[in-house]
Design a protein around this motif. Structure first.
Motif, PDB file in Angstrom:
ATOM      1  N   ALA A  13      -8.346  -0.836  -6.229  1.00 14.34           N
ATOM      2  CA  ALA A  13      -8.017   0.439  -6.876  1.00 14.34           C
ATOM      3  C   ALA A  13      -9.039   1.520  -6.525  1.00 14.34           C
ATOM      4  O   ALA A  13      -8.677   2.685  -6.329  1.00 14.34           O
ATOM      5  N   ALA A  14     -10.317   1.135  -6.415  1.00 19.28           N
ATOM      6  CA  ALA A  14     -11.361   2.103  -6.043  1.00 19.28           C
ATOM      7  C   ALA A  14     -11.122   2.630  -4.636  1.00 19.28           C
ATOM      8  O   ALA A  14     -11.236   3.840  -4.389  1.00 19.28           O
ATOM      9  N   TYR A  15     -10.773   1.735  -3.722  1.00 19.36           N
ATOM     10  CA  TYR A  15     -10.492   2.161  -2.352  1.00 19.36           C
ATOM     11  C   TYR A  15      -9.265   3.083  -2.298  1.00 19.36           C
ATOM     12  O   TYR A  15      -9.272   4.096  -1.608  1.00 19.36           O
ATOM     13  N   VAL A  16      -8.227   2.731  -3.029  1.00 20.29           N
ATOM     14  CA  VAL A  16      -7.020   3.562  -3.049  1.00 20.29           C
ATOM     15  C   VAL A  16      -7.332   4.934  -3.628  1.00 20.29           C
ATOM     16  O   VAL A  16      -6.940   5.960  -3.073  1.00 20.29           O
ATOM     17  N   ARG A  17      -8.075   4.955  -4.722  1.00 21.92           N
ATOM     18  CA  ARG A  17      -8.421   6.216  -5.386  1.00 21.92           C
ATOM     19  C   ARG A  17      -9.214   7.152  -4.479  1.00 21.92           C
ATOM     20  O   ARG A  17      -9.121   8.358  -4.591  1.00 21.92           O
ATOM     21  N   THR A  18     -10.004   6.568  -3.573  1.00 21.77           N
ATOM     22  CA  THR A  18     -10.828   7.392  -2.686  1.00 21.77           C
ATOM     23  C   THR A  18     -10.201   7.553  -1.299  1.00 21.77           C
ATOM     24  O   THR A  18     -10.864   8.021  -0.369  1.00 21.77           O
ATOM     25  N   GLY A  19      -8.931   7.160  -1.156  1.00 21.33           N
ATOM     26  CA  GLY A  19      -8.212   7.375   0.092  1.00 21.33           C
ATOM     27  C   GLY A  19      -8.564   6.420   1.211  1.00 21.33           C
ATOM     28  O   GLY A  19      -8.208   6.654   2.362  1.00 21.33           O
ATOM     29  N   GLN A  20      -9.242   5.327   0.903  1.00 20.34           N
ATOM     30  CA  GLN A  20      -9.640   4.350   1.924  1.00 20.34           C
ATOM     31  C   GLN A  20      -8.599   3.224   1.983  1.00 20.34           C
ATOM     32  O   GLN A  20      -8.877   2.078   1.648  1.00 20.34           O
ATOM     33  N   ILE A  21      -7.409   3.593   2.419  1.00 20.18           N
ATOM     34  CA  ILE A  21      -6.282   2.670   2.407  1.00 20.18           C
ATOM     35  C   ILE A  21      -6.516   1.464   3.305  1.00 20.18           C
ATOM     36  O   ILE A  21      -6.115   0.350   2.971  1.00 20.18           O
ATOM     37  N   ASP A  22      -7.185   1.664   4.439  1.00 17.46           N
ATOM     38  CA  ASP A  22      -7.456   0.533   5.329  1.00 17.46           C
ATOM     39  C   ASP A  22      -8.317  -0.519   4.636  1.00 17.46           C
ATOM     40  O   ASP A  22      -8.048  -1.717   4.719  1.00 17.46           O
ATOM     41  N   LYS A  23      -9.342  -0.073   3.909  1.00 16.32           N
ATOM     42  CA  LYS A  23     -10.205  -1.021   3.195  1.00 16.32           C
ATOM     43  C   LYS A  23      -9.457  -1.649   2.018  1.00 16.32           C
ATOM     44  O   LYS A  23      -9.647  -2.835   1.723  1.00 16.32           O
ATOM     45  N   ALA A  24      -8.607  -0.873   1.358  1.00 21.24           N
ATOM     46  CA  ALA A  24      -7.802  -1.416   0.258  1.00 21.24           C
ATOM     47  C   ALA A  24      -6.887  -2.514   0.782  1.00 21.24           C
ATOM     48  O   ALA A  24      -6.762  -3.582   0.165  1.00 21.24           O
ATOM     49  N   THR A  25      -6.284  -2.266   1.932  1.00 24.41           N
ATOM     50  CA  THR A  25      -5.377  -3.244   2.536  1.00 24.41           C
ATOM     51  C   THR A  25      -6.119  -4.519   2.914  1.00 24.41           C
ATOM     52  O   THR A  25      -5.650  -5.629   2.634  1.00 24.41           O
ATOM     53  N   MET A  26      -7.287  -4.372   3.526  1.00 21.67           N
ATOM     54  CA  MET A  26      -8.064  -5.551   3.911  1.00 21.67           C
ATOM     55  C   MET A  26      -8.512  -6.339   2.686  1.00 21.67           C
ATOM     56  O   MET A  26      -8.476  -7.570   2.691  1.00 21.67           O
ATOM     57  N   SER A  27      -8.923  -5.644   1.640  1.00 20.06           N
ATOM     58  CA  SER A  27      -9.320  -6.335   0.403  1.00 20.06           C
ATOM     59  C   SER A  27      -8.142  -7.064  -0.214  1.00 20.06           C
ATOM     60  O   SER A  27      -8.275  -8.183  -0.703  1.00 20.06           O
ATOM     61  N   PHE A  28      -6.989  -6.432  -0.176  1.00 20.28           N
ATOM     62  CA  PHE A  28      -5.788  -7.070  -0.715  1.00 20.28           C
ATOM     63  C   PHE A  28      -5.459  -8.335   0.062  1.00 20.28           C
ATOM     64  O   PHE A  28      -5.148  -9.375  -0.509  1.00 20.28           O
ATOM     65  N   ILE A  29      -5.513  -8.260   1.387  1.00 21.26           N
ATOM     66  CA  ILE A  29      -5.208  -9.417   2.222  1.00 21.26           C
ATOM     67  C   ILE A  29      -6.189 -10.564   1.931  1.00 21.26           C
ATOM     68  O   ILE A  29      -5.778 -11.724   1.844  1.00 21.26           O
ATOM     69  N   ARG A  30      -7.461 -10.242   1.746  1.00 22.46           N
ATOM     70  CA  ARG A  30      -8.458 -11.287   1.451  1.00 22.46           C
ATOM     71  C   ARG A  30      -8.210 -11.961   0.111  1.00 22.46           C
ATOM     72  O   ARG A  30      -8.504 -13.143  -0.057  1.00 22.46           O
ATOM     73  N   THR A  31      -7.666 -11.229  -0.867  1.00 26.09           N
ATOM     74  CA  THR A  31      -7.478 -11.807  -2.198  1.00 26.09           C
ATOM     75  C   THR A  31      -6.112 -12.459  -2.364  1.00 26.09           C
ATOM     76  O   THR A  31      -5.908 -13.211  -3.311  1.00 26.09           O
TER      77      THR A  31
END
Length: 135
Positions: A116-134
């Motif tokens: 959610a922090a990554y999404v809120r700050t527009g870092q969609i690539d990092k949000a996606t990678m974090s999602f894939i890891r979890t």
């Protein structure tokens, strides 16, 4: 003897021994001081307010979440403070550590807050990678 019992009682009160745990949540600008987080399920955080009402909120709608668990979730709390200060990378390190070092539903909550922090700050690539890891 009375003098000694009085001092012991005072020390217990001052040390916080036996004090109820109280969490703090800020949701849509409204602060819930004295709350108690009870559950996390399918993206919703369940908590009891200070006046005893049961409530829930989507995790991505929570602006701040400070948990009082006697230091066990200090990495999570520090991540929340970093995020509130706009220091997303420092928050990410603490969320990841909290996810590794906790149990019950806390690791999933920490991972979700990181995404959610990554999404809120527009870092969609990092949000996606974090999602894939979890996942």
């Amino acid at each position: 003897m009375i003098f000694r019992k009085t001092h012991i009682a005072l020390l217990i009160c001052l040390s916080g021994f036996g004090a109820a745990l109280a969490d703090q949540l800020v949701i849509a600008g409204k602060s819930h001081l004295g709350a108690k987080v009870l559950s996390y399920d399918d993206g919703r955080l369940g908590f009891r307010t200070a006046d005893g009402r049961m409530q829930s909120s989507w995790v991505d709608q929570i602006e701040l979440l400070i948990l009082d668990r006697g230091g066990a979730l200090e990495d999570f709390n520090q991540a929340e403070r970093f995020l509130a200060a706009g220091e997303v990378e420092k928050a990410a390190i603490r969320y990841e550590r909290a996810a590794r070092l906790t149990d019950e539903f806390w690791p999933e909550l920490a991972a979700t807050r990181l995404i959610a922090a990554y999404v809120r700050t527009g870092q969609i690539d990092k949000a996606t990678m974090s999602f894939i890891r979890t996942a």
